[in-house]
Design a protein around this motif. Structure first.
Motif, PDB file in Angstrom:
ATOM      1  N   HIS A  76       0.868  -1.181   0.000  1.00 25.38           N
ATOM      2  CA  HIS A  76       0.000   0.000   0.000  1.00 25.38           C
ATOM      3  C   HIS A  76       0.908   1.235   0.000  1.00 25.38           C
ATOM      4  O   HIS A  76       1.557   1.532   1.001  1.00 25.38           O
ATOM      5  N   ASN A  77       0.976   1.912  -1.143  1.00 32.05           N
ATOM      6  CA  ASN A  77       1.781   3.129  -1.276  1.00 32.05           C
ATOM      7  C   ASN A  77       0.855   4.344  -1.207  1.00 32.05           C
ATOM      8  O   ASN A  77      -0.221   4.331  -1.800  1.00 32.05           O
ATOM      9  N   SER A  78       1.302   5.383  -0.505  1.00 36.71           N
ATOM     10  CA  SER A  78       0.500   6.603  -0.456  1.00 36.71           C
ATOM     11  C   SER A  78       1.406   7.822  -0.449  1.00 36.71           C
ATOM     12  O   SER A  78       2.575   7.761  -0.076  1.00 36.71           O
ATOM     13  N   GLU A  79       0.816   8.935  -0.899  1.00 34.23           N
ATOM     14  CA  GLU A  79       1.507  10.214  -0.951  1.00 34.23           C
ATOM     15  C   GLU A  79       0.476  11.323  -0.820  1.00 34.23           C
ATOM     16  O   GLU A  79      -0.706  11.127  -1.101  1.00 34.23           O
ATOM     17  N   LEU A  80       0.944  12.488  -0.389  1.00 31.10           N
ATOM     18  CA  LEU A  80       0.095  13.667  -0.277  1.00 31.10           C
ATOM     19  C   LEU A  80       0.360  14.536  -1.503  1.00 31.10           C
ATOM     20  O   LEU A  80       1.480  15.000  -1.723  1.00 31.10           O
ATOM     21  N   LEU A  81      -0.667  14.736  -2.320  1.00 28.90           N
ATOM     22  CA  LEU A  81      -0.529  15.516  -3.554  1.00 28.90           C
ATOM     23  C   LEU A  81      -0.527  17.015  -3.252  1.00 28.90           C
ATOM     24  O   LEU A  81      -1.019  17.448  -2.205  1.00 28.90           O
ATOM     25  N   PRO A  82      -0.018  17.826  -4.174  1.00 34.81           N
ATOM     26  CA  PRO A  82       0.014  19.279  -3.959  1.00 34.81           C
ATOM     27  C   PRO A  82      -1.368  19.895  -3.693  1.00 34.81           C
ATOM     28  O   PRO A  82      -1.464  20.918  -3.028  1.00 34.81           O
ATOM     29  N   ASN A  83      -2.440  19.265  -4.196  1.00 36.23           N
ATOM     30  CA  ASN A  83      -3.785  19.800  -3.964  1.00 36.23           C
ATOM     31  C   ASN A  83      -4.349  19.408  -2.598  1.00 36.23           C
ATOM     32  O   ASN A  83      -5.500  19.705  -2.293  1.00 36.23           O
ATOM     33  N   GLY A  84      -3.557  18.728  -1.762  1.00 34.30           N
ATOM     34  CA  GLY A  84      -3.985  18.352  -0.422  1.00 34.30           C
ATOM     35  C   GLY A  84      -4.674  17.003  -0.330  1.00 34.30           C
ATOM     36  O   GLY A  84      -5.019  16.550   0.752  1.00 34.30           O
ATOM     37  N   LYS A  85      -4.879  16.347  -1.457  1.00 35.66           N
ATOM     38  CA  LYS A  85      -5.520  15.033  -1.457  1.00 35.66           C
ATOM     39  C   LYS A  85      -4.477  13.929  -1.331  1.00 35.66           C
ATOM     40  O   LYS A  85      -3.342  14.073  -1.782  1.00 35.66           O
ATOM     41  N   ILE A  86      -4.906  12.831  -0.729  1.00 39.54           N
ATOM     42  CA  ILE A  86      -4.036  11.669  -0.587  1.00 39.54           C
ATOM     43  C   ILE A  86      -4.243  10.762  -1.787  1.00 39.54           C
ATOM     44  O   ILE A  86      -5.383  10.429  -2.133  1.00 39.54           O
ATOM     45  N   HIS A  87      -3.151  10.392  -2.436  1.00 43.52           N
ATOM     46  CA  HIS A  87      -3.196   9.425  -3.536  1.00 43.52           C
ATOM     47  C   HIS A  87      -2.585   8.131  -3.021  1.00 43.52           C
ATOM     48  O   HIS A  87      -1.512   8.140  -2.417  1.00 43.52           O
ATOM     49  N   SER A  88      -3.284   7.028  -3.215  1.00 43.05           N
ATOM     50  CA  SER A  88      -2.732   5.744  -2.792  1.00 43.05           C
ATOM     51  C   SER A  88      -3.001   4.690  -3.860  1.00 43.05           C
ATOM     52  O   SER A  88      -3.892   4.847  -4.702  1.00 43.05           O
ATOM     53  N   ILE A  89      -2.203   3.650  -3.811  1.00 40.03           N
ATOM     54  CA  ILE A  89      -2.329   2.546  -4.743  1.00 40.03           C
ATOM     55  C   ILE A  89      -1.946   1.268  -4.009  1.00 40.03           C
ATOM     56  O   ILE A  89      -1.093   1.292  -3.123  1.00 40.03           O
ATOM     57  N   GLU A  90      -2.622   0.181  -4.358  1.00 38.63           N
ATOM     58  CA  GLU A  90      -2.311  -1.102  -3.744  1.00 38.63           C
ATOM     59  C   GLU A  90      -1.854  -2.090  -4.796  1.00 38.63           C
ATOM     60  O   GLU A  90      -2.332  -2.074  -5.929  1.00 38.63           O
ATOM     61  N   GLY A  91      -0.941  -2.932  -4.387  1.00 34.98           N
ATOM     62  CA  GLY A  91      -0.433  -3.971  -5.263  1.00 34.98           C
ATOM     63  C   GLY A  91      -0.040  -5.186  -4.450  1.00 34.98           C
ATOM     64  O   GLY A  91      -0.284  -5.256  -3.246  1.00 34.98           O
ATOM     65  N   VAL A  92       0.580  -6.129  -5.135  1.00 32.91           N
ATOM     66  CA  VAL A  92       1.025  -7.365  -4.496  1.00 32.91           C
ATOM     67  C   VAL A  92       2.470  -7.620  -4.906  1.00 32.91           C
ATOM     68  O   VAL A  92       2.827  -7.511  -6.082  1.00 32.91           O
ATOM     69  N   ALA A  93       3.286  -7.955  -3.917  1.00 32.08           N
ATOM     70  CA  ALA A  93       4.679  -8.320  -4.172  1.00 32.08           C
ATOM     71  C   ALA A  93       4.856  -9.798  -3.853  1.00 32.08           C
ATOM     72  O   ALA A  93       4.183 -10.339  -2.976  1.00 32.08           O
ATOM     73  N   LYS A  94       5.773 -10.419  -4.601  1.00 34.00           N
ATOM     74  CA  LYS A  94       6.071 -11.821  -4.318  1.00 34.00           C
ATOM     75  C   LYS A  94       7.552 -12.075  -4.543  1.00 34.00           C
ATOM     76  O   LYS A  94       8.199 -11.434  -5.369  1.00 34.00           O
TER      77      LYS A  94
END
Length: 191
Positions: A76-94
């Protein structure tokens, strides 16, 4: 063939404008963490420094890893964008090969190739050094590197040690950028 060359030049120009790290030839093969333990690696890691990545656009970048029942890892990766919104993405590692558990592959989108995730060094408690490299058409490669920490800051002596490891792996340290980890804890969802 001419169309391929034009497309290739346009691709390189666009990528260079976005700060990607393109290099001629194939990916280097740096040493990875010996006796790597996926289980000990789980938890949250904060980005301290990185090679520029087109897919990262904000600040307060962090990754949280959790072990799934089938032995894969939820990312689960997340970051705070310049517009104040949180952007996140989920994936799977193996783990690609059980004899080399520090070499993982990560998938965020079905149908697209997995991305490499090599743990070059970690003490599991304070720092991690991650490298990723993909060959493109056998002509050049694009690489990424991240210095991660369990907290939003890391001591200069540890950063210097990790810089030395990146340099010995053939990574151009002049391309590293410091990640912005200020004003993150006050933002909901970024703790």
């Amino acid at each position: 063939m001419k169309a391929f060359q034009v497309l290739f030049v346009l691709f390189l120009t666009a990528a260079a404008a976005d700060g990607q790290s393109f290099h001629p030839g194939k990916c280097p093969q740096p040493s990875v963490q010996e006796d790597f333990s996926v289980t000990r690696y789980m938890g949250t890691w904060y980005e301290i420094e990185k090679l520029p990545a087109i897919f990262e656009r904000g600040k307060c970048n962090q990754a949280t890893y959790s072990l799934l029942a089938d032995g894969t890892v939820k990312v689960h990766n997340s970051e705070l964008l310049p517009n104040g919104k949180i952007h996140s993405i989920e994936g799977v590692a193996k783990v690609k090969n059980s004899s080399q558990p520090a070499i993982l592959s990560v998938s965020f989108f079905k149908g697209l190739p997995d991305g490499p995730y090599w743990v070059l060094a970690t003490d599991y408690q304070s720092y991690s050094l991650v490298y990723s490299c993909s060959d493109v058409f056998g002509l050049f490669h694009v690489d990424y590197a991240w210095i991660l920490a369990r907290t939003r800051v890391l001591t200069e002596d540890v950063i210097s040690q990790l810089h030395n490891e990146l340099a010995s792996a053939g990574v151009n340290l002049n391309r590293l950028t410091v990640s912005n980890q200020t004003g993150c804890d006050q933002t909901t969802g970024m703790k």
